[in-house]
Motif scaffolding. Structure first.
Motif, PDB file in Angstrom:
ATOM      1  N   ASP A  61      -5.562  -1.271  -5.031  1.00 58.95           N
ATOM      2  CA  ASP A  61      -4.956  -1.783  -3.795  1.00 58.95           C
ATOM      3  C   ASP A  61      -5.824  -2.895  -3.219  1.00 58.95           C
ATOM      4  O   ASP A  61      -6.775  -2.628  -2.488  1.00 58.95           O
ATOM      5  N   GLU A  62      -5.504  -4.132  -3.564  1.00 61.60           N
ATOM      6  CA  GLU A  62      -6.278  -5.296  -3.109  1.00 61.60           C
ATOM      7  C   GLU A  62      -7.778  -5.048  -3.204  1.00 61.60           C
ATOM      8  O   GLU A  62      -8.500  -5.183  -2.208  1.00 61.60           O
TER       9      GLU A  62
ATOM     10  N   SER B  70       0.836  -1.213   0.000  1.00 63.18           N
ATOM     11  CA  SER B  70       0.000   0.000   0.000  1.00 63.18           C
ATOM     12  C   SER B  70       0.864   1.255   0.000  1.00 63.18           C
ATOM     13  O   SER B  70       0.499   2.269  -0.598  1.00 63.18           O
TER      14      SER B  70
HETATM   15 MG   LIG Z   1      -2.000  -2.789   2.087  1.00 63.12          MG
END
Ligand SMILES: [Mg+2]
Ligand SMILES: Nc1ncnc2c1ncn2[C@@H]1O[C@H](COP(=O)(O)OP(=O)(O)OP(=O)(O)O)[C@@H](O)[C@H]1O
Length: 255
Positions: free
Chosen positions: A158-159, A46
Motif C-alpha cells: 500500500d504505497e 487502501s
Molecule cells: Mg490509501
C-alpha cells in the motif's frame, strides 16, 4: 496461487450517512505476476487492499485465494503499509523475526530466515540497528523483509514508498523490481504514482474515484532490464503521458 477479486463493493455506514467507496471491482492475479492499481487520493485503494487482507468485510462480492473465499486475515497475504510500521524498540533483525515468532516457528528457523531475508533486502549489516538509526528506505526494506519472511503467497503493498523522497523512491523501485525478477514473487502494488506503476507492474488498473471503480487497464510490455534507460525511453514516456491523461480526466474538479 491465484488471487481473484470478484464484483467487490464496499459501502461504509448506512442510511443517510452511508458512503459508497468501491463499486464492482474485479480483477485477478496469478502466481508470479506484478499488478498495480493506480488512483487518486480517496479513490478507495487502501480499502481494496484491506478487503483483500481480510481486515475489512465487503458489502458484496468476494476475494478468493486459490478458490477459497477470504474470511479474515491470513498468512497467505502479506501486507506492507505506507507508514513505517516497524517496532521502534526492536532491532532490524528482531523486527524481521517478529512475524515468524507470531507464527510459532522454531527459534532455529527464525534465526536462519531472519539472516536470509535481511540479506535479500541488502541489510545484513544493519541487523542490530534500531529503526531510528536507519533511513526511511532502509526501514521500508526491513518491513518488506519482515513480510517476506512469513512466506506469503502474495505481497500486498500500500504505497510503500509514498513517504520517501524522489531519489530514494526510485532506488526502492529498482530494488523491488529486481527482487521480483529474482524471486518470482506475486505482487499487488497500490500507488497514486503513474510512473511507479509503469516502472514496476506488468499490468495497471486505473481506479476512478467516488465511488472507486476500475475504468481502464494498461498492459505494460516494456523492456525493464535497465530502469534508468526505461524512464527516459519514448515508449515509456508515451505510456506515462497516456495514463496521466486518463487520471487527469477523472479529476476535473482539481483543475
Ligand atoms: Mg490509501
Ligand atoms: N472505516 C471507514 N469508515 C468510513 N469511511 C471510510 C473508512 N475507511 C475509508 N473510508 C473512506 O473511503 C474513501 C476511500 O478511502 P481509502 O483510504 O481507501 O482511499 P485511498 O485511495 O487509499 O486514499 P489515499 O491515496 O489518500 O491513501 C475515503 O473517502 C475514506 O474517507
Amino acid at each position: 496461487m491465484e488471487l481473484q477479486v470478484r464484483h467487490l463493493s464496499k459501502t461504509f455506514g448506512s442510511g443517510q450517512h452511508s458512503k459508497e467507496v468501491l463499486r464492482n471491482i474485479s480483477f485477478a492475479l496469478r502466481s508470479g505476476e506484478f499488478l498495480s492499481l493506480v488512483g487518486s487520493s480517496g479513490s478507495g485503494k487502501s480499502t481494496i487492499l484491506r478487503l483483500i487482507a481480510g481486515l475489512e468485510q465487503p458489502s458484496s462480492g468476494q476475494v478468493l485465494v486459490d478458490g477459497e473465499v477470504v474470511q479474515g486475515p491470513g498468512p497467505d497475504r502479506g501486507m506492507v503499509f505506507q507508514k513505517y510500521s516497524l517496532y521502534p524498540w526492536l532491532s532490524a533483525a528482531e523486527n524481521v523475526a517478529f512475524g515468524m515468532r507470531l507464527q510459532g516457528l522454531p527459534q532455529r528457523d527464525i534465526n536462519e530466515r531472519t539472516a536470509y531475508f535481511l540479506e535479500v533486502v541488502g541489510l545484513q549489516d544493519a541487523a542490530r540497528k534500531l529503526p531510528r538509526e536507519l533511513s526511511g528506505g532502509m526501514q521500508q526494506r526491513v518491513a518488506i523483509a519482515r513480510t517476506l519472511a512469513t512466506n506469503p503467497k502474495v505481497l500486498l503493498l500500500d504505497e510503500p514508498f509514498g513517504a520517501l523522497d524522489l531519489q530514494i523512491r526510485e532506488a526502492m523501485q529498482d530494488f523491488l523490481l529486481q527482487l521480483w525478477q529474482r524471486t518470482g514473487l506475486t505482487v499487488l502494488l497500490i500507488t497514486h504514482d503513474v510512473e511507479e506503476a509503469l516502472v514496476l507492474a506488468q499490468r495497471v488498473h486505473v481506479l476512478a474515484p467516488h465511488p472507486g471503480r476500475i475504468v481502464s487497464t494498461v498492459e505494460v510490455d516494456l523492456d525493464k532490464s535497465d530502469l534508468n534507460q526505461l524512464r527516459l525511453s519514448s515508449a515509456f514516456l508515451e505510456k506515462r503521458r497516456t495514463l496521466a491523461g486518463v487520471l487527469r480526466q477523472l479529476e476535473p474538479a482539481l483543475v
